[in-house]
Design an enzyme around this catalytic site. Sequence first.
Site, PDB file in Angstrom:
ATOM      1  N   GLY A  83     130.896  74.272  63.958  1.00 15.13           N
ATOM      2  CA  GLY A  83     131.156  74.117  62.527  1.00 15.13           C
ATOM      3  C   GLY A  83     132.156  72.996  62.267  1.00 15.13           C
ATOM      4  N   ALA A 135     132.277  81.354  60.379  1.00 15.33           N
ATOM      5  CA  ALA A 135     132.044  82.193  59.194  1.00 15.33           C
ATOM      6  C   ALA A 135     130.605  82.013  58.752  1.00 15.33           C
ATOM      7  CB  ALA A 135     132.980  81.787  58.042  1.00 15.33           C
ATOM      8  N   THR A 168     128.801  80.805  55.928  1.00 15.72           N
ATOM      9  CA  THR A 168     129.288  79.986  54.811  1.00 15.72           C
ATOM     10  C   THR A 168     128.199  79.570  53.811  1.00 15.72           C
ATOM     11  OG1 THR A 168     129.044  78.015  56.181  1.00 15.72           O
ATOM     12  CG2 THR A 168     131.228  79.008  56.123  1.00 15.72           C
ATOM     13  N   TYR A 215     129.383  86.161  49.313  1.00 15.43           N
ATOM     14  CA  TYR A 215     130.205  85.406  50.269  1.00 15.43           C
ATOM     15  C   TYR A 215     131.698  85.669  50.006  1.00 15.43           C
ATOM     16  CZ  TYR A 215     132.733  81.314  52.089  1.00 15.43           C
ATOM     17  OH  TYR A 215     133.653  80.489  52.698  1.00 15.43           O
TER      18      TYR A 215
HETATM   19  N1  LIG Z   1     133.029  74.766  53.889  1.00 15.89           N
HETATM   20  C1  LIG Z   1     133.781  75.017  52.821  1.00 15.89           C
HETATM   21  O1  LIG Z   1     133.677  74.348  51.788  1.00 15.89           O
HETATM   22  C2  LIG Z   1     134.817  76.113  52.851  1.00 15.89           C
HETATM   23  C3  LIG Z   1     135.550  76.394  51.682  1.00 15.89           C
HETATM   24  C4  LIG Z   1     136.511  77.399  51.716  1.00 15.89           C
HETATM   25  C5  LIG Z   1     136.730  78.104  52.881  1.00 15.89           C
HETATM   26  N2  LIG Z   1     136.000  77.827  53.990  1.00 15.89           N
HETATM   27  C6  LIG Z   1     136.239  78.607  55.202  1.00 15.89           C
HETATM   28  O2  LIG Z   1     136.708  77.719  56.206  1.00 15.89           O
HETATM   29  C7  LIG Z   1     136.252  78.174  57.492  1.00 15.89           C
HETATM   30  C8  LIG Z   1     135.550  77.031  58.212  1.00 15.89           C
HETATM   31  O3  LIG Z   1     134.443  76.602  57.427  1.00 15.89           O
HETATM   32  P1  LIG Z   1     133.474  75.425  57.912  1.00 15.89           P
HETATM   33  O4  LIG Z   1     133.241  74.547  56.741  1.00 15.89           O
HETATM   34  O5  LIG Z   1     133.964  74.841  59.178  1.00 15.89           O
HETATM   35  O6  LIG Z   1     132.137  76.261  58.175  1.00 15.89           O
HETATM   36  P2  LIG Z   1     130.814  75.788  58.885  1.00 15.89           P
HETATM   37  O7  LIG Z   1     130.806  74.324  59.092  1.00 15.89           O
HETATM   38  O8  LIG Z   1     129.695  76.434  58.137  1.00 15.89           O
HETATM   39  O9  LIG Z   1     130.929  76.460  60.318  1.00 15.89           O
HETATM   40  C9  LIG Z   1     130.856  77.842  60.483  1.00 15.89           C
HETATM   41  C10 LIG Z   1     130.433  78.125  61.905  1.00 15.89           C
HETATM   42  O10 LIG Z   1     130.317  79.557  62.036  1.00 15.89           O
HETATM   43  C11 LIG Z   1     129.221  79.804  62.861  1.00 15.89           C
HETATM   44  N3  LIG Z   1     128.599  81.096  62.656  1.00 15.89           N
HETATM   45  C12 LIG Z   1     127.991  81.565  61.550  1.00 15.89           C
HETATM   46  N4  LIG Z   1     127.439  82.766  61.802  1.00 15.89           N
HETATM   47  C13 LIG Z   1     127.703  83.042  63.094  1.00 15.89           C
HETATM   48  C14 LIG Z   1     127.390  84.130  63.948  1.00 15.89           C
HETATM   49  N5  LIG Z   1     126.660  85.174  63.537  1.00 15.89           N
HETATM   50  N6  LIG Z   1     127.833  84.099  65.228  1.00 15.89           N
HETATM   51  C15 LIG Z   1     128.543  83.045  65.680  1.00 15.89           C
HETATM   52  N7  LIG Z   1     128.866  81.984  64.928  1.00 15.89           N
HETATM   53  C16 LIG Z   1     128.451  81.983  63.648  1.00 15.89           C
HETATM   54  C17 LIG Z   1     128.207  78.726  62.513  1.00 15.89           C
HETATM   55  O11 LIG Z   1     127.330  78.602  63.597  1.00 15.89           O
HETATM   56  P3  LIG Z   1     126.015  77.705  63.531  1.00 15.89           P
HETATM   57  O12 LIG Z   1     126.516  76.291  63.655  1.00 15.89           O
HETATM   58  O13 LIG Z   1     125.222  78.147  64.714  1.00 15.89           O
HETATM   59  O14 LIG Z   1     125.373  78.016  62.225  1.00 15.89           O
HETATM   60  C18 LIG Z   1     129.072  77.515  62.262  1.00 15.89           C
HETATM   61  O15 LIG Z   1     129.174  76.696  63.397  1.00 15.89           O
HETATM   62  C19 LIG Z   1     135.384  79.397  57.227  1.00 15.89           C
HETATM   63  O16 LIG Z   1     136.161  80.557  57.376  1.00 15.89           O
HETATM   64  C20 LIG Z   1     134.991  79.252  55.764  1.00 15.89           C
HETATM   65  O17 LIG Z   1     134.724  80.507  55.169  1.00 15.89           O
HETATM   66  C21 LIG Z   1     135.055  76.830  54.012  1.00 15.89           C
END
Ligand SMILES: NC(=O)c1ccc[n+]([C@@H]2O[C@H](COP(=O)([O-])OP(=O)(O)OC[C@H]3O[C@@H](n4cnc5c(N)ncnc54)[C@H](OP(=O)(O)O)[C@@H]3O)[C@@H](O)[C@H]2O)c1
Length: 317
Positions: A10, A64, A66, A129
Amino acid sequence: MNILIFGKDGQLGKAFKSLFDAATLPSDANILYVGRAECDLSNEDSLVTLLTQFSPSLIINASAYTAVDKAETESELVYAVNAIAPEIMARYVAKNGATLLHYSTDYVFDGQKYGFYLEGDICNPLGVYGKSKAAGEKAISQVFSAGSKGQYAIFRTSWVYGDGGNFIRTILRLAKERDELKIIQDQYGVPTSADWLARVSLSLAFNQQGDLISFPSGIYHAVPAGETTWHGLASLVVQTAIEAGAVLKAQPSAIKPILAVEYPLPAPRPMNSRMSTDKLQATLARSYNDFSPQSVFPQWEGMVREYVRKLVADGLV
Ligand SMILES: NC(=O)c1ccc[n+]([C@@H]2O[C@H](COP(=O)([O-])OP(=O)(O)OC[C@H]3O[C@@H](n4cnc5c(N)ncnc54)[C@H](OP(=O)(O)O)[C@@H]3O)[C@@H](O)[C@H]2O)c1
């Protein structure tokens, strides 16, 4: 020291990998990066086995579910990843006196507050979510509420961009394909660089010598300074990309503002996502004599410009 990082594929997980690859901190670290292939977080047994076998003293949970809109129809899976898995991590940490760094979202709020949200403000998530992330926060804090060992930080952040799919990349793709883009102008928040977020998180948990330190457990809002709207962000992104040499069909004047009600999505979003970072700033200031809010929490615009310029330079636009 064993460090276990979930979410290796991610945006935030990749940011941690780049940071640890580039730094000498911590000197004695044995780091394991874990993605879905190594441990599916919806499988409790697989998670418990990994924790027991690797025995981390620091867990960074950058994983997460997401997909905000898809989450509306996959509630069970969303809760398994965003609430149950973090609770299992917290139980391990509390039992073993370890440290947990976990991430949450501005979507735990309903966006009705005027001004900046504080950590203690009431959560009222609008979609599945946000509800699952709020449930994850609650589960973690309840595990630690009984005066157990270990420590945790939950960083609430917003509008994350890094190495992966995100709003900025979507805007750049659409601006290459279309003459005009219609972007929401009445939802407010702060774009957050995944690289910046990883750095700030580690500055709470490590001292300058690279030792894991103790900090007050709890929720911390972690976003850069300033605020904008999706329309403000899209306009800056397109402007910066053109200045950096990208050839786009949509010019800055063709980024048209619309209201959120004109662009309905399966999951409702908060209209106001602004969060105060005073608590995190005060905590960091207690750890670092030379703490400077302006350099640790810079305005969001500079980091977005730098990110877009790099995408253009790397031929990704
Ligand atoms: N993105 C945003 O705009 C945003 C905003 C506010 C808060 N956040 C929070 O910030 C944090 C990081 O977000 P990010 O943007 O880095 O998210 P991201 O790019 O969507 O990465 C999330 C990772 O979690 C993995 N994942 C999902 N389901 C899974 C499962 N069942 N088992 C194992 N791994 C799993 C995904 O794997 P795959 O690659 O295999 O799908 C992905 O690599 C999260 O807690 C998110 O809720 C994000």
